[in-house]
Design a protein around this motif. Structure first.
Motif, PDB file in Angstrom:
ATOM      1  N   SER A   7       0.829  -1.210   0.000  1.00 24.80           N
ATOM      2  CA  SER A   7       0.000   0.000   0.000  1.00 24.80           C
ATOM      3  C   SER A   7       0.859   1.255   0.000  1.00 24.80           C
ATOM      4  O   SER A   7       0.522   2.255  -0.645  1.00 24.80           O
ATOM      5  CB  SER A   7      -0.915   0.001   1.230  1.00 24.80           C
ATOM      6  OG  SER A   7      -1.774  -1.126   1.230  1.00 24.80           O
ATOM      7  N   LEU A   8       1.986   1.189   0.722  1.00 27.32           N
ATOM      8  CA  LEU A   8       2.912   2.323   0.725  1.00 27.32           C
ATOM      9  C   LEU A   8       3.502   2.546  -0.665  1.00 27.32           C
ATOM     10  O   LEU A   8       3.645   3.690  -1.113  1.00 27.32           O
ATOM     11  CB  LEU A   8       4.027   2.084   1.741  1.00 27.32           C
ATOM     12  CG  LEU A   8       5.090   3.183   1.858  1.00 27.32           C
ATOM     13  CD1 LEU A   8       4.451   4.505   2.274  1.00 27.32           C
ATOM     14  CD2 LEU A   8       6.164   2.779   2.864  1.00 27.32           C
ATOM     15  N   CYS A   9       3.813   1.443  -1.351  1.00 29.16           N
ATOM     16  CA  CYS A   9       4.317   1.551  -2.730  1.00 29.16           C
ATOM     17  C   CYS A   9       3.275   2.196  -3.639  1.00 29.16           C
ATOM     18  O   CYS A   9       3.616   2.990  -4.530  1.00 29.16           O
ATOM     19  CB  CYS A   9       4.688   0.165  -3.266  1.00 29.16           C
ATOM     20  SG  CYS A   9       6.199  -0.512  -2.573  1.00 29.16           S
ATOM     21  N   LEU A 206       0.018  -1.751 -11.976  1.00 28.22           N
ATOM     22  CA  LEU A 206       0.227  -3.106 -11.464  1.00 28.22           C
ATOM     23  C   LEU A 206       0.062  -3.166  -9.952  1.00 28.22           C
ATOM     24  O   LEU A 206      -0.562  -4.100  -9.418  1.00 28.22           O
ATOM     25  CB  LEU A 206       1.613  -3.604 -11.867  1.00 28.22           C
ATOM     26  CG  LEU A 206       1.859  -3.776 -13.373  1.00 28.22           C
ATOM     27  CD1 LEU A 206       3.291  -4.213 -13.636  1.00 28.22           C
ATOM     28  CD2 LEU A 206       0.884  -4.792 -13.964  1.00 28.22           C
ATOM     29  N   VAL A 207       0.607  -2.171  -9.256  1.00 30.24           N
ATOM     30  CA  VAL A 207       0.495  -2.161  -7.789  1.00 30.24           C
ATOM     31  C   VAL A 207      -0.938  -1.928  -7.356  1.00 30.24           C
ATOM     32  O   VAL A 207      -1.423  -2.562  -6.407  1.00 30.24           O
ATOM     33  CB  VAL A 207       1.436  -1.096  -7.191  1.00 30.24           C
ATOM     34  CG1 VAL A 207       1.193  -0.952  -5.693  1.00 30.24           C
ATOM     35  CG2 VAL A 207       2.887  -1.457  -7.444  1.00 30.24           C
ATOM     36  N   SER A 208      -1.659  -1.026  -8.036  1.00 21.94           N
ATOM     37  CA  SER A 208      -3.049  -0.748  -7.662  1.00 21.94           C
ATOM     38  C   SER A 208      -3.931  -1.977  -7.857  1.00 21.94           C
ATOM     39  O   SER A 208      -4.799  -2.267  -7.024  1.00 21.94           O
ATOM     40  CB  SER A 208      -3.596   0.424  -8.472  1.00 21.94           C
ATOM     41  OG  SER A 208      -3.650   0.114  -9.850  1.00 21.94           O
ATOM     42  N   VAL A 209      -3.711  -2.715  -8.942  1.00 21.09           N
ATOM     43  CA  VAL A 209      -4.476  -3.948  -9.179  1.00 21.09           C
ATOM     44  C   VAL A 209      -4.188  -4.964  -8.077  1.00 21.09           C
ATOM     45  O   VAL A 209      -5.100  -5.649  -7.586  1.00 21.09           O
ATOM     46  CB  VAL A 209      -4.135  -4.542 -10.562  1.00 21.09           C
ATOM     47  CG1 VAL A 209      -4.725  -5.938 -10.711  1.00 21.09           C
ATOM     48  CG2 VAL A 209      -4.657  -3.633 -11.672  1.00 21.09           C
ATOM     49  N   LYS A 210      -2.933  -5.065  -7.678  1.00 21.52           N
ATOM     50  CA  LYS A 210      -2.554  -6.008  -6.625  1.00 21.52           C
ATOM     51  C   LYS A 210      -3.176  -5.626  -5.291  1.00 21.52           C
ATOM     52  O   LYS A 210      -3.712  -6.476  -4.563  1.00 21.52           O
ATOM     53  CB  LYS A 210      -1.021  -6.037  -6.495  1.00 21.52           C
ATOM     54  CG  LYS A 210      -0.482  -7.230  -5.723  1.00 21.52           C
ATOM     55  CD  LYS A 210      -0.672  -8.511  -6.491  1.00 21.52           C
ATOM     56  CE  LYS A 210       0.006  -9.677  -5.795  1.00 21.52           C
ATOM     57  NZ  LYS A 210      -0.193 -10.955  -6.531  1.00 21.52           N
ATOM     58  N   THR A 224      -6.728   5.487  -0.866  1.00 20.47           N
ATOM     59  CA  THR A 224      -6.586   6.395  -2.001  1.00 20.47           C
ATOM     60  C   THR A 224      -6.795   7.834  -1.568  1.00 20.47           C
ATOM     61  O   THR A 224      -6.080   8.747  -2.017  1.00 20.47           O
ATOM     62  CB  THR A 224      -7.592   6.032  -3.109  1.00 20.47           C
ATOM     63  OG1 THR A 224      -7.375   4.684  -3.528  1.00 20.47           O
ATOM     64  CG2 THR A 224      -7.430   6.940  -4.311  1.00 20.47           C
ATOM     65  N   LEU A 225      -7.782   8.063  -0.703  1.00 14.18           N
ATOM     66  CA  LEU A 225      -8.028   9.405  -0.179  1.00 14.18           C
ATOM     67  C   LEU A 225      -6.813   9.921   0.573  1.00 14.18           C
ATOM     68  O   LEU A 225      -6.393  11.075   0.393  1.00 14.18           O
ATOM     69  CB  LEU A 225      -9.253   9.401   0.729  1.00 14.18           C
ATOM     70  CG  LEU A 225      -9.550  10.708   1.477  1.00 14.18           C
ATOM     71  CD1 LEU A 225      -9.817  11.837   0.493  1.00 14.18           C
ATOM     72  CD2 LEU A 225     -10.726  10.519   2.429  1.00 14.18           C
ATOM     73  N   PHE A 226      -6.238   9.066   1.407  1.00 16.10           N
ATOM     74  CA  PHE A 226      -5.035   9.450   2.152  1.00 16.10           C
ATOM     75  C   PHE A 226      -3.904   9.827   1.199  1.00 16.10           C
ATOM     76  O   PHE A 226      -3.198  10.822   1.408  1.00 16.10           O
ATOM     77  CB  PHE A 226      -4.595   8.284   3.052  1.00 16.10           C
ATOM     78  CG  PHE A 226      -3.193   8.430   3.573  1.00 16.10           C
ATOM     79  CD1 PHE A 226      -2.907   9.299   4.612  1.00 16.10           C
ATOM     80  CD2 PHE A 226      -2.147   7.678   3.024  1.00 16.10           C
ATOM     81  CE1 PHE A 226      -1.600   9.434   5.087  1.00 16.10           C
ATOM     82  CE2 PHE A 226      -0.856   7.810   3.489  1.00 16.10           C
ATOM     83  CZ  PHE A 226      -0.577   8.694   4.527  1.00 16.10           C
ATOM     84  N   THR A 227      -3.751   9.049   0.140  1.00 17.04           N
ATOM     85  CA  THR A 227      -2.694   9.308  -0.833  1.00 17.04           C
ATOM     86  C   THR A 227      -2.908  10.639  -1.541  1.00 17.04           C
ATOM     87  O   THR A 227      -1.965  11.415  -1.756  1.00 17.04           O
ATOM     88  CB  THR A 227      -2.631   8.172  -1.874  1.00 17.04           C
ATOM     89  OG1 THR A 227      -2.372   6.940  -1.200  1.00 17.04           O
ATOM     90  CG2 THR A 227      -1.541   8.426  -2.905  1.00 17.04           C
ATOM     91  N   LYS A 228      -4.150  10.935  -1.912  1.00 21.85           N
ATOM     92  CA  LYS A 228      -4.450  12.192  -2.603  1.00 21.85           C
ATOM     93  C   LYS A 228      -4.203  13.398  -1.698  1.00 21.85           C
ATOM     94  O   LYS A 228      -3.665  14.414  -2.149  1.00 21.85           O
ATOM     95  CB  LYS A 228      -5.902  12.188  -3.089  1.00 21.85           C
ATOM     96  CG  LYS A 228      -6.158  11.223  -4.236  1.00 21.85           C
ATOM     97  CD  LYS A 228      -7.619  11.245  -4.644  1.00 21.85           C
ATOM     98  CE  LYS A 228      -7.884  10.303  -5.809  1.00 21.85           C
ATOM     99  NZ  LYS A 228      -9.304  10.300  -6.217  1.00 21.85           N
ATOM    100  N   VAL A 229      -4.594  13.281  -0.447  1.00 25.17           N
ATOM    101  CA  VAL A 229      -4.368  14.382   0.496  1.00 25.17           C
ATOM    102  C   VAL A 229      -2.877  14.596   0.697  1.00 25.17           C
ATOM    103  O   VAL A 229      -2.389  15.741   0.733  1.00 25.17           O
ATOM    104  CB  VAL A 229      -5.067  14.095   1.835  1.00 25.17           C
ATOM    105  CG1 VAL A 229      -4.668  15.134   2.888  1.00 25.17           C
ATOM    106  CG2 VAL A 229      -6.582  14.089   1.656  1.00 25.17           C
TER     107      VAL A 229
END
Length: 273
Positions: A7-9, A206-210, A224-229
């Motif tokens: 998830s970090l990747c 590839l990572v998102s699908v995994k 995803t929200l955390f990543t966008k913020v």
């Protein structure tokens, strides 16, 4: 532990991919999207083809080719989305934060242009086209025929169609000749940015699908929200940004809007369960 690392990747690839695209399009001012997106989709199709042949990803050839015609409208929407997105990103001299907030909620997005200190009508026009195509593509993905394809199979077809359509449009659009006058055409910064954008795009896919295969839709939405913020906050530091009080207010409204959407989807899933 490994899922947290994965998830970090996902977050790192998302931020790196967005920032690389913005650097090439907005900082270096490479305003030739048919060439830039054509390059990205070519790299994407090539790397997916290699991963497929090596057995690293599962792509069903019989399903893929039987759906190539029925998927064409979806590919057109995909091409429209990435082309208009590049146009908007290259014209709007604002941080990724503002584009992100426009995507988060219609209210925040409609208000930002009136408070943008570097307002560019052309940029916002392409932003609207981008969001319309992206929304249409999401709807098309929900159709019964589309559901027969996996996400990787859909994206593989998108890449193939995009390469053909974008490269074919490069000369009529004037990008093929215009790029010859690009001041950073032989710069290592431009070359490295283009290479990184293509590779990071496939890595993010590839990572998102995994990650989606191990997380529920609700948990994936939260991450995803955390990543966008996080990307929005970092963009204020990385890129030059002009802010005023109304703009800051609508950014917060936009963030709250997406947070509310994630909460609503999670609550709906719990009720069904």
């Amino acid at each position: 532990m490994w899922l947290k690392g994965l998830s970090l990747c996902l977050s790192l690839f998302f931020i790196a991919s967005w920032f690389t695209n913005k650097y090439v399009l907005s900082v270096l001012m490479f305003t030739y999207p048919t060439l830039f997106q054509g390059w990205q989709t070519f790299v994407g199709s090539l790397l997916l083809q290699i991963a497929w042949k090596l057995g690293w990803v599962e792509i069903r050839s019989h399903v893929l080719w039987s759906a190539k015609l029925s998927w064409f409208p979806g590919a057109l929407l995909f091409v429209g989305s990435i082309y208009a997105g590049s146009r908007a990103l290259s014209k709007l001299k604002l941080s990724f934060t503002k584009l992100l907030s426009m995507l988060m909620t219609l209210l925040a997005g409609a208000s930002l242009p009136f408070n943008d200190l570097r307002f560019d009508p052309g940029g916002y026009f392409w932003a609207v086209i981008h969001f319309a195509c992206a929304g249409g593509y999401k709807v098309f993905q929900k159709l019964p025929k589309s559901c027969s394809l996996s996400e990787l199979e859909q994206q593989y077809l998108n890449y193939l169609y995009s390469v053909v359509l974008l490269i074919s449009a490069a000369h009529p659009a004037g990008d093929a000749l215009g790029a010859l006058d690009f001041p950073f055409l032989y710069s290592y910064r431009f070359h490295s940015g283009c290479c990184a954008s293509g590779i990071l795009g496939v890595a993010l896919l590839l990572v998102s699908v995994k990650v989606k295969s191990y997380l529920s839709t609700e948990r994936y939405g939260v991450w995803t929200l955390f990543t966008k913020v996080l990307a929005a906050c970092l963009s204020l530091v990385v890129f030059e940004t002009l802010m005023n009080v109304p703009t800051s207010f609508w950014l917060i409204v936009g963030a709250l809007g997406e947070a509310l959407l994630v909460y609503a989807e999670r609550s709906g899933a719990e009720v069904k369960g």
